[in-house]
Design an enzyme around this catalytic site. Structure first.
Site, PDB file in Angstrom:
ATOM      1  N   MET A 182      -1.778 -50.631  19.339  1.00 31.33           N
ATOM      2  CA  MET A 182      -3.156 -50.488  18.415  1.00 31.33           C
ATOM      3  C   MET A 182      -3.479 -48.968  18.381  1.00 31.33           C
ATOM      4  O   MET A 182      -3.460 -48.536  19.452  1.00 31.33           O
ATOM      5  CB  MET A 182      -4.079 -51.527  18.501  1.00 31.33           C
ATOM      6  CG  MET A 182      -3.728 -52.977  18.392  1.00 31.33           C
ATOM      7  SD  MET A 182      -5.274 -53.873  18.191  1.00 31.33           S
ATOM      8  CE  MET A 182      -5.949 -53.477  20.182  1.00 31.33           C
TER       9      MET A 182
ATOM     10  N   ALA B 287       1.439 -47.726  23.906  1.00 39.82           N
ATOM     11  CA  ALA B 287       2.688 -48.577  23.971  1.00 39.82           C
ATOM     12  C   ALA B 287       2.215 -50.138  24.548  1.00 39.82           C
ATOM     13  O   ALA B 287       2.834 -51.094  24.137  1.00 39.82           O
ATOM     14  CB  ALA B 287       3.655 -48.117  24.727  1.00 39.82           C
TER      15      ALA B 287
ATOM     16  N   ASP C  67      23.766 -43.844  11.117  1.00 38.42           N
ATOM     17  CA  ASP C  67      22.290 -44.335  11.529  1.00 38.42           C
ATOM     18  C   ASP C  67      21.405 -44.398  10.467  1.00 38.42           C
ATOM     19  O   ASP C  67      21.374 -43.515   9.357  1.00 38.42           O
ATOM     20  CB  ASP C  67      21.911 -42.986  12.549  1.00 38.42           C
ATOM     21  CG  ASP C  67      22.571 -43.311  13.887  1.00 38.42           C
ATOM     22  OD1 ASP C  67      22.748 -44.446  14.318  1.00 38.42           O
ATOM     23  OD2 ASP C  67      22.900 -42.217  14.643  1.00 38.42           O
TER      24      ASP C  67
END
EC number: 7.2.2.6
Lengths: 554, 699
Positions: B395, B391, B318
């Site tokens: 911003m 979400a 990962d």
């Protein structure tokens, strides 16, 4: 030309000839073993035999084919020998005794060609041609067929099929052995080997006496005797008989013939495996051992002289044909014991202790340098499996050879393989030495007498067939036990080789990475050579110490 | 060598992870003696064919030594028994190390009382509870655990959040957070809740908890022979049979040569020849291999998995946490349209003050370190209103009076600027594209002060690749292992990081099913795949991978699916696991080679001793010039026994392993263990002979 120069020239010419035929012969055999096309003659054979030429067999079916074919061959040959008096061209010879017939049948079917009889005084022409020479062809072909199955085990993936025994057998006989035998038989005849149907003729000798001389179809049998690494001579004296091997050229040619196929098979292996370097590595190991062995035998025969007569003759001349000399005899002796041929052009019994000991050690190697047709390569590949296993662990991976993992199952078959021949040889020799009656068969006392017995069982167990001479082996006990030794020494290893082939073929391939043990480099060649020498050396050292070593280190 | 101290490690220090092991404490040998003696039982010994033959041989010589006592017979007998004992001792010592660890673990298993909830339902206000012993908990029971209490069994948190002290298992004393839902919900029985209250759903049967399994593993109770060990055992057994045959058939040859050998000498020859060194140490090597993992805080649930680790062809790593630090950090401020870089830095810092994400904090840090802008407290900014990240808006920012500052994803900010009468120019887009191409994340900063909104510039957020990763991957490549980076990033970003870290390949925008497909694809090509994972959605891939290392912080589903658990939850450790797997195999191969190479010298000692009487020429083989036949045979047997003890530390520690190509590794190991094994016994036997020749009766 001095003996030394002639000796060197023979060796150089031999190596050059083998190098020249390595590729074409190896590639041709690979083609024969892989092409899907059948010849018309082959189709006919399949139809007559009721075989589906396009069907592939599991390893077990392949093995059943090998065993069934060989069993029928033994029975057929046994019957032939027992009934020869009722057949044409028998020269009026009586039937061979039962125990000797068993021994001879086992011997020729197993590609051993141990002879407890004397050809010219025991057999008629028909048995020699249609009985023994036929086995010379097919027993050699069986060896190549088995190694073909093993190679397919390495090259095929995720299948339980390793080829078709009947197809392999037919093709090797028809496309490889027969054409080569035909050509070289003519060359041998041109070189002076006889080929006729003469019976016994009585001729006057120079000294004024009379001698019985027997003719026969010798060249046709001689050629396959060498080419198929069989070794059973038409005459009792084998290749030291002038009708079988009249001169230095035929001697050289016979050495070449008995090495040619066995040394070309690694090419077949490389080609089928899709990596010629793998073939070169294997042939390098064979050549290394072969060269060392030739050197040791030759040097000991030239310089390891123990008798005053030997010093006068410039080498161990006893038991060697004067027309061939020490060099050619030593070269022949090394080659014939390193292949499972067992033809002889000199009496190994009369060699220097180390020279003769080396011929025993050559056979103890398991006939792998280059070994018998087919059997040499599969023997070497099984030892390669052992070497790869130990070395593979040392590089930190589950060992893998040609992309196939060597796990418990594979190691089981490889271990059983390397166990079988020593067991047959040592148990046989141990039994013989424990029986006063059999010990009495020795001609010589002391360590040399023991070497004679050890040689006999080493030769039978490894399917070589040459004899040290000096041991009376035409007794019911030796005929039976040596016959069994030949059968076990031939077919048990084949069982394990084919089982190994089946187990390998079923695997999915492992990709080659930088972490994979490379099996084509000088490093691996050295390693495999060391494994061969150490495993064999350790197994037989105690026995050798009481025979040739005890004799030589006086 | 002591077991790593687990509980009570000083805060902040990693648990002891020394893998030296070479310093074998003599006391440990003595402490293991009783166990070693118990293992002499032939019923157990028969599993090890090589040592079984030695034991039978020792019994035989004992019988013969009793019937016809001589110093020689007794010396051989005693040393044969010692040979067997040293073999069992090596196994006992290897197991003994695990036992110490098991003791520590057992202490955490002290009888706990569980507070089982009757008829628990989510968000139920009042639930009846009953007290039951932890051992009586069943699958699916819900228990409540509060601060100061020990969690009675393995399970998942289904309600609440708590800080938990897991030092009993991990040795790490810093508490960890466990909460319901998500990938941090698994708790382990025996660990202690430090604060708050959680409800745990029990996921393991009594006696099968994680700690139970750990104890079984470190004690070696659950040990089964691994595939390679089985294959090696077959080879060793077959060599043993060959040598047995060689010696058994030697007697008729010897009788013929008028040199009949005593049973004692024949047994001595067999024992000298069969591969006792590797036969004696084989199981210790296996146990020690598992133990080396445990010392690195990795639990392998089977020996098979450890071996598979050595065979791994492909590592799936990962990106986040393994190759890069867990988060992106601000690396650069890139002003546009004539804005001064200080102005951009100031605005960026302002907009990030309330941003508690690591990215936000890194912006503040960069502004402070590069432009000397002190981070201002919220109180210093009168009337500031912070706009948190969502979400939907993508911003965050701050409103101070009439001034609005925003930072966020390029498209979101562009939209915001357009909505406030401004325009995001092509120059902004150019910078954004360039950063994306380099694998960074662009954060656009914009401002609105009454007039049209304008873009001030771009913050370059970068994944920082961990130090030394490139070298690590280089090593792996030399070992023939391909590394594939797994990331949720877009292909562009992924490629840039892959290049920087030096991995061989990457899988971008990876969904769990992509990971699964990748593993299947690799495996179809015959490759073995290793991966780490922690989330529930990693579980299928962990199960599919040949080596699946689950992080201890992960869910119990992940831990169930993998075949190893890393208690430190450090995904980089996968590389070490591979090395330990290889080292295990190398140790076996090296000692096998050593063992077989030893035989040559033993022959040179024993054969002349046996037969030089009748064939004086064989005395030439006595190249070591050993004192007498009896001293020669005794020396070979004593060497054979002592070499086992001498190699116990090596067996436990494993042979030295440096990542390199197979050919180099093989070359080195052949030189050390092949040639070394050939030469060393000549010296050793000679030295022993120099001593034993003074023993009366061996002259």
């Amino acid at each position: 030309m001095s003996g030394t120069l002639a000796g060197w020239l023979q060796i150089v010419a031999l190596v050059a000839a083998l190098a020249l035929t390595y590729r074409p012969l190896g590639d041709a055999i690979a083609h024969v073993l892989t092409t899907p096309r059948h010849l018309r003659a082959e189709r006919l054979v399949y139809r007559l035999a009721g075989v589906d030429g396009d069907a592939d067999q599991r390893w077990s079916a392949y093995l059943r084919g090998v065993l069934a074919f060989s069993a029928v061959s033994v029975l057929f040959l046994y019957g032939f020998l027992r009934l020869q008096s009722c057949l044409p061209l028998s020269l009026g010879r009586p039937p061979m005794p039962a125990d000797q017939s068993f021994n001879t049948a086992a011997s020729f079917v197993t590609n051993t060609n141990w002879q407890s009889y004397s050809g010219e005084s025991t057999l008629g022409h028909l048995v020699q041609m249609a009985g023994l020479a036929v086995q010379n062809f097919v027993s050699a072909a069986v060896g190549i067929a088995v190694v073909a199955a093993l190679i397919r085990g390495f090259t095929r993936t995720g299948t339980d099929r390793v080829g078709n025994f009947w197809v392999d057998l037919t093709r090797i006989v028809l496309r490889v052995l027969l054409p080569l035998a035909f050509v070289f038989a003519i060359v041998l005849v041109a070189g002076g080997v006889i080929q006729n149907f003469h019976g016994v003729e009585t001729v006057p000798t120079i000294a004024g006496g009379h001698q019985s001389v027997i003719g026969g179809p010798v060249a046709s049998q001689e050629v396959i005797k060498e080419l198929g690494t069989n070794g059973g001579g038409f005459y009792n004296a084998n290749s030291s008989h002038p009708f079988e091997n009249p001169n230095a050229f035929t001697n050289w040619l016979e050495i070449y013939l008995l090495l040619a196929i066995a040394f070309a098979l690694p090419r077949t292996f490389g080609r089928m495996a899709g990596d010629h370097r793998q073939g070169y590595a294997i042939v390098a190991v064979m050549a290394l051992i072969w060269a060392a062995s030739v050197a040791i035998v030759t040097v000991n025969e030239l310089h390891g002289v123990s008798s005053r007569a030997g010093h006068a003759a410039g080498g161990m001349a006893e038991g060697k044909e004067q027309r061939l000399g020490v060099w050619a005899s030593a070269l022949f002796a090394a080659a014939t014991t390193l292949t499972s041929t067992g033809a002889i052009d000199s009496a190994h019994d009369s060699y220097s202790p180390f020279g003769g000991g080396m011929t025993i050690f050559n056979m103890m190697l398991g006939e792998i340098a280059p070994g018998g047709t087919g059997s040499g390569l599969y023997g070497m590949l099984v030892l390669a499996v052992i070497a790869v296993f130990v070395a593979g662990l040392m590089v930190g991976r589950t060992p893998e050879y040609l992309g196939k993992k060597l796990r418990g199952r594979e190691m089981k078959f490889a271990s059983l393989y390397i166990l079988t021949t020593p067991a047959v040889v040592l148990a046989g020799a141990g039994l013989a030495m424990a029986r006063p009656g059999e010990r009495a068969g020795m001609l010589n006392p002391g360590p040399h007498g023991f070497s004679e017995v050890l040689y006999a069982f080493t030769s039978a167990g490894n399917n070589n067939g040459s004899a040290f001479a000096g041991l009376s082996v035409d007794t019911a006990w030796y005929n039976t036990v040596l016959g069994l030794a030949m059968l076990f020494g031939r077919f048990l290893p084949m069982v394990f080789v084919l089982a190994l082939a089946g187990s390998l073929a079923g695997q999915a391939p492992v990709p080659v990475t930088a972490g994979t043990l490379p099996t084509h480099r000088p490093q691996f060649v050295g390693l495999l050579t060391a494994v061969v020498l150490i495993v064999v050396g350790l197994t037989y050292f105690p026995a050798l110490s009481l025979g040739p070593l005890a004799e030589g280190l006086q | 060598m002591s077991a790593p101290s687990r509980p009570g490690t000083a805060p902040g220090t990693a648990p002891s992870r020394t893998v030296s092991g070479g310093l074998l404490d003599p006391r440990q040998l003595i402490a293991s003696l009783p166990d070693a003696a118990r293992k002499l039982d032939p019923r157990g010994m028969v599993r090890n064919p090589v040592m079984f033959v030695v034991e039978v041989g020792a019994l035989l010589t004992t019988a013969f030594a009793c019937r016809g006592p001589s110093v020689f017979a007794w010396v051989i007998t005693v040393w044969l028994w010692l040979t067997v004992l040293f073999a069992t001792l090596s196994e006992a010592v290897a197991e003994g190390r695990g036992k110490a660890q098991a003791e520590t673990l057992r202490r955490t298993k002290t009888a706990t009382v569980a507070r089982r909830l009757v008829d628990w339902r989510p968000r139920a206000a009042e639930v009846a509870e009953e007290e039951v012993p932890a051992a009586e908990l069943r699958l699916g029971d819900r228990v409540v655990v509060e601060a100061g209490q020990v969690i009675p069994g393995d399970g998942d948190v289904v309600e609440g959040v708590a800080s938990v002290d897991e030092s009993a298992i991990t040795g790490e004393s810093a508490p960890v957070i466990r909460e319901s839902g998500g990938d941090r919900s698994a708790v382990t029985g025996g660990t202690k809740v430090l604060s708050d209250r959680i409800v745990v759903k029990i996921t393991s049967r009594p006696g099968e908890t994680f700690i139970d399994r750990m104890i079984a593993l470190v004690e070696g109770a659950a040990r089964q022979k691994t595939p390679n060990e089985i294959a090696l055992n077959i080879l060793l057994a077959s060599l043993t049979v060959i040598f047995l045959l060689a010696v058994v058939t030697l007697q008729p040859f010897a009788i013929y040569a008028r040199a009949e050998q005593s049973i004692v000498v024949l047994v001595a020859l067999v024992v000298a020849l069969i591969p006792t060194t590797i036969g004696a140490l084989l199981s210790a090597i296996g146990i020690a291999g598992m133990d080396r993992l445990v010392q690195r805080n990795v639990l392998a649930l089977s020996g098979r998995a450890v071996e598979a680790a050595g065979d791994v062809n492909t590592l799936l790593l990962d990106k986040t946490g393994t190759i890069t630090f867990g988060n992106r950090q601000a690396a650069e401020f890139l002003p546009v349209g004539g804005t001064a870089v200080e102005e951009l830095a100031d605005a960026a810092q302002l907009s990030s003050l309330a941003d508690e994400t690591p990215e936000g904090r890194s912006v503040v840090v960069l502004a402070k370190e590069t432009y000397g802008l002190r981070a201002r407290d919220e109180g210093e900014l009168g009337g500031a209103r912070f706009v948190p990240f969502t979400a939907r808006t993508r911003m965050s920012g701050v409103d101070i009076g009439g001034r609005q500052v925003r930072k966020g994803a390029a498209s979101a900010v562009a939209e915001w600027v357009a909505g406030h009468g401004g325009r995001s120019g092509a120059d902004v887009q150019a910078v954004v594209d360039r950063i994306s191409q380099e694998g960074g994340t662009p954060l656009v900063v914009a401002e609105h002060t009454g007039a049209a909104a304008r873009v001030l510039g771009v913050i370059h957020l970068k994944d920082v690749v961990k130090h030394g990763m490139r070298e690590r991957f280089e090593e792996l490549r030399r070992m023939g292992i391909r590394t594939i980076m797994i990331t949720g990033d877009n292909p562009l970003t992924a490629r840039a990081i892959a290049d920087e870290a030096g991995v061989d390949d990457f899988l971008a925008e990876a969904a769990p099913e992509d990971k699964m497909a990748l593993i299947r694809r690799e495996q179809a090509g015959g490759k073995l795949v290793a991966m780490t994972g922690d989330g529930t959605n990693d579980a299928p891939a962990l199960a599919q991978a040949d080596v699946g290392v689950a992080m201890n912080t992960g869910t119990s589903a992940a831990k169930e699916a993998g075949n190893m658990v890393d208690l430190d939850s450090n995904p980089t450790k996968l590389i070490e696991i591979v090395e330990i797997g290889k080292q295990l195999l190398i140790t076996r191969g090296a000692l096998t080679t050593f063992s077989i190479a030893n035989d040559v010298a033993k022959y040179f000692a024993i054969i002349p001793a046996m037969f030089a009487v009748v064939h004086p020429g064989l005395e030439k083989l006595n190249v070591m010039r050993l004192h007498s036949p009896t001293s020669a045979i005794a020396s070979a047997i004593i060497f054979n026994a002592l070499i086992i003890v001498a190699l116990i530390p090596l067996a436990l520690r494993g042979v030295r392993y440096r990542p390199s190509s197979a050919a180099d590794l093989l070359g080195r190991n052949i030189r050390v263990y092949g040639l070394g094994g050939l030469v060393l016994p000549f010296l050793g036997i000679k030295l022993i002979d120099l001593v034993v020749q003074f023993v009366p009766g061996l002259r």
